[in-house]
Every structure is written in C-alpha cells, then in structure tokens.
Design an enzyme around this catalytic site. Structure first.
Site, PDB file in Angstrom:
ATOM      1  CE1 TYR A 443      -1.233  -0.295   4.897  1.00 36.23           C
ATOM      2  CE2 TYR A 443       1.077  -0.152   4.274  1.00 36.23           C
ATOM      3  CZ  TYR A 443       0.092  -0.263   5.254  1.00 36.23           C
ATOM      4  OH  TYR A 443       0.448  -0.348   6.579  1.00 36.23           O
ATOM      5  CD  GLU A 444      -0.687   4.944   1.740  1.00 35.96           C
ATOM      6  OE1 GLU A 444      -0.733   5.807   0.842  1.00 35.96           O
ATOM      7  OE2 GLU A 444      -1.667   4.649   2.434  1.00 35.96           O
ATOM      8  N   GLY A 445       1.591   2.802  -2.644  1.00 32.84           N
ATOM      9  CA  GLY A 445       2.499   2.634  -3.774  1.00 32.84           C
ATOM     10  C   GLY A 445       3.400   1.439  -3.562  1.00 32.84           C
TER      11      GLY A 445
END
Length: 607
Positions: A443-445
């Site tokens: 998550y978050e890239g």
C-alpha cells in the site's frame, strides 16, 4: 508473544548525538518549546503508553479482528479505551498549531512517537496515523473556514481522517478515477462513487471521520489533470463545528485481510454525499501528494517497526533455546546444549534485524529533520526554501518507503526463522509480525511504483542525475572528514567507491534509455535497492563515527558497551549486507530484452 520495549537508548543516541536535535530545534520557529527536558518527557510518556497500553492489545486485536454489521464497524476489545487514552494524553496534537488545540511542536516529535506506537501495535497506529495526512492537507490547502471547522477536533483526536483514492478499477493510476462531484448552488458538491481499500474508513473510535476524496468535476480534463480534492465528512459539521446530520457516506464492507486485521479496511460508497472543494479545481492530485508523501514516510516507519519488534521477540528466544553445541566449543557446559545465539547463522539473522531497525531508524530521523525544515519554511511563507526541502524529501521518500519496507519484511521473516518450527505457531506471535509486515510493500504505492518514481521522476526526468551527484557529494565530504579516524577508514573507503559507482550506474542507465526505454523500468527495482543499501551504509557510518569518538573519550562502562555494539553492527552491515549492492549493480545494467522478449500472448500456464 513479543513484548515491546521502547528502544529509548538508541532513539536518544540518534537525536542527541548523531543528528543534534537540540540544535536543530533551536533553529526552528516552533522549536523553542522542544527543549531537552520537554522532549525527554514526551519520549518517556510515549514509551509508557506504548509498552503498557498498546503492546498488550497487539496479539488479541489480531485474533479478534474488526466486526462489520449493517454498515457499522466495531474495533477489537480494548481499542476504544486505548484510543480514548490517546486523546486524553493529547498525543494526536503534538505537532499542530496551538490555535487548533495542538502543542505546536516540530513534526519530527510526532513521527518519533508514531514509530513507538507503530512498533508496539501497528494496526492501532493506523487509526490516528491516517489522520496526520488529512490534517496536513487541510492545513496546507484548506480555507480558513475549513481549518476552523475541522482542525480542532482532528487535532484533539475526537475526529479522525482518511484518504480516499483507490477505486475498483484503479489504484496507482489515479487518472482512471470515476467518482463524480456535481456543484451545488450553495458552493458545496454532491459526491458519488465507490472507494476501496480505505484504511480506517469506518470504525467506532471517533464520533466523526473526515474523508479526503479524489473526484472529477463535470467537463474536467481526462486523466490526472482533471482530478479535484474534496472534504467529505461522515457527519456534517454545524456552524459551531458540532456534529450535524449523517452524510450520505456508507461502509459497504470491510476486507478480510492476511494481516493488520485489527485495522478496518473499508469499502466506502458515496451516494450524492455533501463535499467541499479543497484547493483549486482540477489540481487535486497535487494537493493529495501532501497526503500521500506523509503516508509513504509513515509506511516506511512500518519497515523499521516490524524489524524492531521481530528482533525483540527473537532475541530472548535465541538466548534461551538450547540446541547442539557451538562449533567453536562449548559455551555453557553446565547445560545439555548451547543456546542457539552462539550459532553464527542465528547471529546472522539477529544482526540483520538489528542493522535494519537501527540503520532504518537513522534514515527516518534524518528525513524527519527535513520535514521540520519544510514546515518551518511553509509557516514563514518562504516558498523557495520550502521547495528546496520538499525536493530533498522527495528524493528520500521512495527510498525510505520502498527499501525499508522490503528489508522490514525480510527482517520479520528472519525473526520467525529464529524460532524454527515454533515461529510458525500463532501463540508465539512471530508469524503475526510477518503477516502485518507484508502489506507495507504494497500500500501507498508498491515497491515497484516507488522504484519507478525514484529512477524515472526523481533521478532522470527531474534532475538528469543531479540529485545523485549532489547526494554523493555530501557522502564524499563526510568520508573526507573521517579519513584520519582509524575506526572509519574502511567505511569511508567503501562509501567512496560506492559513490563513484552510483554516479556511473545512473549515467549508464540514462544512456541506455535513449535506445531502450524499457530499461528504466527493468532496472528500477535494482536501482532502488542499490540506492537504499548505499544510503543506509552512509547512516551506519555516521553512527559509527560518533560511537568511535565516544569510545575514545572513555565513557562509562554501560555507554562503552553501547558504542562498541554500534561499531560491531556497522561492521556486520558493511561486510554482510552492503555487498548485496553488487548483485543489483550487475543486474540493472543488463538490457531489458530478457523481460520484454516474450510476447504477452505467450505467457501461459497451459501449453
């Protein structure tokens, strides 16, 4: 089950000896209140809260998970009471203006507190953690009315915040966002669409949740240039900022996840919900990056948090578990076998965990100082200085997020490995750390997204390699200053060679990309990991330099052992982990053809 103990000795070493936080705080407009006594009280208070309140809920929260019923989410037993103590202690508002109920202390103190909270109980930390980005976005882009309406309750923690980006058809590629925003005559907007994977999107900890939502205005340009940003609260706020009527935001479900099960990951449905534009129309993605960068650095902390917690679980076991005799001879002859900590391979695993946790902590704490300087420049209205520090942090962010979460996951697995078969059993608590750590690289890239951001946007497009040249020049200056230190010669020489190699690799990839565009992508992961290992080596060298200096000053016996340990872990990092750079260097210079030659239609499992 691992029992968390805040590593205050190492935290103070970095703050007071390596990075001189007292001097750093004196130079900030909001740093005068962060005197050593106040900082020490905050560290002690945070440690007590994390050790006694949050840590005991870590395993039980995972076993129970969150409960969903008819759009309502209930967090595990003990979470609501712990969150209330967080609010009562004023922990959420450490780094926010006094006019909104905060303590106006530097952002770095909030980050250090978040590290302790996240190590003690990462799923719990996600609830207040998501609010930080929400508050930062409103503070930077919101109107005065929006700040007055939302900031006081967010700062106290009575309300929480989220970021609503992802939709069923798009994650990283936000140009595909379909959520709509229809303007109303009163200046508000009607928001309609579905958002998925919303951490802390619905829960019972706060009386209101403020969603920061990406959506499209009518006739907006296609792609990322047509996205706007909106504040959409769960409950509308009255003129006096009290709770008003329920907004048309509902939780459709929560995800059943591999890990972080005590953190509610929600599907949110917006059905003509009332929203308020924040920032300029069609420039929402730019504003959202304030939120995303905050979240990415917060996720980087997860890497060191799981390395630290897994180390704290594995170390006592390694000292107690008896198995065979050490190859160099009996170590504890009065016992039937030696503790496994005397076996070199077990030490490899423990030292890797320790090197990652302490090296990563140094990287994060330095980045925190950059964040402080950014916020200080913003408050003073110095846009040029803000841009300078924003660019610096932009270089660090993909390395911190990508590299540290990958090594954090490796470290969590190593902690489980130390336990052997027992590590696979839930009661010991080590497999939970592995499950919780796994999400950090996603998550978050994802790590791949961070790698492309680093080499594509930060190194090639934005600076044509200048950012690497400037950063390696800083490292080389440090190496020159350490040339006469006998403890440091080996570290300085290795770093000097790696700086030259880093610049050469950057140049060669840029030249290769002229003829083979795919090489930017095919080399990106190796470039990220190479960069991370060199950066961590630089921060381990800085720690070793201070430790060697303190040993020369003949500190007390306890301190001497701490500093000697620092040098030994630095030796291990340079001898056993830093050589990984050469495999990444060789791999990244290969053409992309081995990845691109096989046509998409020929990828098959059925021949």
């Amino acid at each position: 089950m691992p029992t968390y103990k805040a590593p205050l000795r190492d935290i103070r070493f970095l703050m007071n000896e390596v990075f001189d936080y007292p001097k750093h705080y004196q130079a900030l407009s909001n740093g005068t209140a962060a005197d050593p006594e106040t900082v020490d009280m905050i560290l002690e208070g945070a440690a007590e809260f994390c050790e006694n309140i949050l840590s005991p809920l870590y395993q039980s929260g995972d076993e129970e998970g969150c409960h969903f019923h008819e759009g309502e989410v209930t967090t595990p037993k003990g979470y609501k009471e712990a969150y209330d103590q967080l609010v009562q202690g004023g922990w959420q508002g450490l780094s926010y203006p006094e006019q909104y109920g905060g303590q106006n202390l530097p952002q770095s103190l909030n980050l250090i507190k978040s590290e302790m909270m996240g190590t003690a109980n990462w799923p719990f930390q996600m609830y207040p953690g998501l609010s930080i980005g929400c508050m930062n976005t409103i503070m930077q882009y919101g109107t005065e009315q929006q700040k007055d309406t939302y900031m006081p309750k967010l700062v106290t923690g009575e309300w929480s915040g989220t970021m609503c980006l992802t939709e069923p058809q798009c994650g990283t590629d936000l140009g595909q966002v379909k959520t709509k925003a229809e303007p109303c005559e009163d200046g508000s907007y009607r928001i309609s669409g579905t958002k998925i994977f919303i951490s802390a999107g619905e829960h019972d900890l706060t009386e209101n949740i403020v969603h920061i939502v990406l959506a499209r205005l009518p006739n907006a340009p296609q792609g990322t240039k047509g996205i706007s940003l909106f504040i959409v609260p769960k409950f509308l706020a009255n003129d006096d900022a009290s709770i008003g009527e329920r907004n048309a935001v509902t939780c459709g479900s929560i995800e059943h996840k591999m890990g972080i099960r005590a953190s509610a990951t929600a599907v949110l449905n917006f059905d003509n919900a009332t929203g308020y534009l924040i920032g300029e129309p069609n420039k929402g993605l730019h504003a959202m990056f304030t939120f995303m960068n905050t979240a990415r650095i917060g996720t980087a902390i997860q890497g060191i948090a799981h390395a630290e917690l897994s180390f704290q679980g594995a170390l006592p076991y390694a000292k107690e578990r008896l198995s065979m005799r050490a190859l160099s001879g009996k170590k504890e002859p009065d016992k039937v076998a030696d503790p496994i900590i005397y076996h070199a391979d077990v030490r490899r695993m423990l030292l890797t965990q320790k090197a990652v946790a302490e090296g990563g902590r140094a990287m994060i704490y330095y980045a925190a100082q950059i964040s402080d300087k950014m916020q200080d420049a913003l408050q003073r209205g110095d846009q040029a200085t803000f841009k300078e520090y924003d660019d610096q942090l932009g270089f660090y962010t993909p390395i911190l997020k990508g590299f540290l979460t990958e090594l954090g996951y490796e470290s969590a697995n190593l902690g489980m490995q130390v336990f052997g078969g027992h590590g696979y059993i839930k009661e010991w608590g080590m497999e939970q750390i592995v499950r919780d750590a796994r999400i950090a690289t996603l998550y978050e890239g994802t790590t791949g997204v961070q790698a492309l951001d680093l080499i594509g946007r930060k190194v090639i497009l934005s600076s044509r390699g200048k950012v690497i040249r400037e950063y390696t020049a800083e490292i080389l200056k440090f190496c020159s200053n350490q040339a006469r230190n006998k403890y440091m010669r080996r570290f300085a020489w290795d770093l000097t060679k790696l700086c030259a190699q880093w610049n050469t690799l950057t140049l060669r990839i840029m030249l290769m990309a002229r003829k083979d565009r795919d090489v930017v992508s095919s080399s990106s992961m190796d470039f990220l990991m190479f960069s991370g290992y060199v950066m961590m080596a630089y921060f381990w060298a800085q720690q070793a330099a201070i430790a060697s200096e303190k040993i020369g000053l003949n500190q007390g016996p306890e301190s001497i052992e701490f500093y000697k340990a620092k040098l030994k872990v630095a030796d291990f990092y340079f001898e056993r982990l830093l050589p990984r750079t050469q495999g990444h260097a060789e791999s990244m210079l290969n053409p992309s053809r081995s990845m691109t030659a096989l046509k998409a239609e020929h990828f098959s499992f059925d021949y």
